[in-house]
Write a protein that holds these residues in place. Sequence first.
Motif, short mmCIF file in Angstrom:
data_model
loop_
_atom_site.label_atom_id
_atom_site.label_comp_id
_atom_site.label_asym_id
_atom_site.label_seq_id
_atom_site.Cartn_x
_atom_site.Cartn_y
_atom_site.Cartn_z
N GLN B 130 -27.50 36.24 -10.87
CA GLN B 130 -28.91 35.80 -11.77
C GLN B 130 -28.94 34.26 -12.18
O GLN B 130 -30.11 33.69 -11.77
N SER B 131 -27.94 33.71 -12.30
CA SER B 131 -28.08 32.31 -12.88
C SER B 131 -28.27 31.56 -11.63
O SER B 131 -29.02 30.72 -11.74
N VAL B 132 -27.64 31.59 -10.50
CA VAL B 132 -27.84 30.88 -9.10
C VAL B 132 -29.43 31.11 -8.80
O VAL B 132 -29.99 30.13 -8.53
N GLY B 133 -29.71 32.38 -8.96
CA GLY B 133 -31.24 32.67 -8.50
C GLY B 133 -32.32 31.99 -9.65
O GLY B 133 -33.01 31.46 -8.96
N LEU B 134 -31.82 31.93 -10.95
CA LEU B 134 -33.05 31.26 -11.77
C LEU B 134 -33.07 29.77 -11.63
O LEU B 134 -34.10 29.44 -11.43
N VAL B 135 -31.76 29.29 -11.18
CA VAL B 135 -31.86 27.56 -10.85
C VAL B 135 -32.72 27.37 -9.61
O VAL B 135 -33.47 26.48 -9.25
N LEU B 136 -32.38 28.41 -8.63
CA LEU B 136 -32.68 28.15 -7.23
C LEU B 136 -34.29 28.31 -7.06
O LEU B 136 -34.92 27.57 -6.35
N PHE B 137 -34.80 29.32 -7.90
CA PHE B 137 -36.33 29.47 -7.91
C PHE B 137 -36.94 28.92 -8.77
O PHE B 137 -38.26 29.22 -8.87
N THR B 138 -36.58 28.00 -9.65
CA THR B 138 -37.14 27.18 -10.76
C THR B 138 -37.09 25.63 -10.24
O THR B 138 -37.99 24.87 -9.72
N LYS B 139 -36.09 25.25 -10.73
CA LYS B 139 -35.81 23.82 -10.69
C LYS B 139 -35.78 23.27 -9.23
O LYS B 139 -36.33 22.36 -8.58
N TYR B 140 -34.98 24.09 -8.35
CA TYR B 140 -34.72 23.63 -6.89
C TYR B 140 -35.46 24.50 -5.91
O TYR B 140 -35.06 24.55 -5.04
N LEU B 141 -36.59 24.73 -6.19
CA LEU B 141 -37.36 25.76 -5.42
C LEU B 141 -37.96 25.04 -4.14
O LEU B 141 -37.89 25.61 -3.13
#
Lengths: 342, 185
Positions: B130-141
């Motif tokens: 979940q943590s990886v997904g959150l960063v990946l789909f907000t900051k680094y989208l």
Amino acid sequence: MDATVLPEVTSLGVVIKAIIILTIISAIAGFGTYIERKILAFMQRRLGPTHVGPFGLLQIAADGIKLFTQEDIIPQNANKLIFQIAPAITAATAFIALASVPVFPDFIIPEFIPILGGTFVPSIAADINVGILFVLGMMAAGLYGPLLAGMAQANKWGIIGSARTAIQFLSYEVVTGLSILAPIMLVGSLSLVDFNEYQAGEFTEWLIWQQPVAFVLFLIAGFAETNRTPFDLLEHEAEVISGYATEYSGMRWGMFFIGEYANMITVAILASVMFLGGYNDLGFIAGWFIIILKISFFFFLMLWVRASWPHIRPDQLMWLCWKVLMPLALVNILITAIVMMI
Amino acid sequence: MYEQIAFYLFSVLTIGLFLVTVLTKNILYAMTSLAGGMVFISGFFFLLEADFLGVVQLIVYVGAVMALYAFAMMFFDATRDIKENTTSNYLVFFLGGMIALMLVIIFIAPIMGDNIQSMYPPIEGAGNAQSVGLVLFTKYLVPFEVAALMLLVAMISGIILAGKKMDNSLTTQEDIIIEKEEIIK
């Protein structure tokens, strides 16, 4: 599961668990060869092993003695080091994969046994929360065994065997990953324990009713993953002698097959925990017993399929995986996602 | 205690295996030590409790190195040593070591200046994936999507390069004529 707090998992308990897994699964692998020969014989109207002991049961011991005492031959032009460690890779990765699946129920060693008394032995040796991915990754790494064995032995059949290993790996891996994605989306976790709890209760809760396509796809990919017929391209006797295992003898050859049977058990456990309700109690049947029944069923299914279906060619496997199963898996994921969003 | 022992064990094994990859003349040793090194790198992720990244490292590199093996199988005889033009292992060792040292200094220098702080601290209660997904789909989208697009471009160009004349047989028309003439003779 229960409201009772489970005892603390100590390192001693994990070590005992590891030894139990090693010994029992190795023994089952030996026994599995006997069962396989008997069931295949039954289905093909033969007798199978009958001469050694009652019902040929001691055939396992005879085979074991043969494997242990056979001369360990290393071919002249082979790369000796790689040739020697290749079987160990297959066996080791198969058992490492078993470390993070629930194999036997939790239990506490009785107090009257000296030293070890009172130790809690957990059901999963290493309970990491990305269990499914770890198991699949380890089983994928297990294919390095046949690959290296084939390349190291300076034999043309071996090279063909290892080329087929690469083909097989590149074919099934994408199907395994995509087929389990839909159930993972439903459960919302990569942990096998969460999968088990998601399906607690009646057998109508089982994921197979919600994800029948994913179940079939996973099973087909699992057959390819464990090199079972109809996908045993690596060691197809009629075409490539024995493929990657052509030059092996004795215990090194035996290690490949212990690894293969351990992988069969792992796939059976994965399929029963992920799709068939895991180790939850079913009615009056205890959980630990029902999972053994499920695992046995999948083991039997693998032998049944072996007796019923012919081999397929490598290009047919690639065609099946990339042109049929992968689109199906993608459509399954899309439909699951749309249903979940609505 | 255990973590430190494991860290040094994994470090020594990883560096040793990658040294073998660079220095050996045998293609089979090189590929095998590369695969082994990649597996040991995932050990660092597990030590840092980044289970998800560790497993991804395992799965991705097992597949990637497997594809390299396929190429090695096509181009080399795996059981024999390869004749190299530069035979001095010391030179390779020295240059490789220097480059590695430079890279470490370049990356470490800014970090050594101020204390390390995580820019996106992990969210309480969220799991690894979940943590990886959150960063990946907000900051680094945007970088994530661009990377996906680049992979798609690479895949399509690969298919076009390989599949130009897939319907035709690989044996040319001349070969067939020659074969026929040989049969007649």
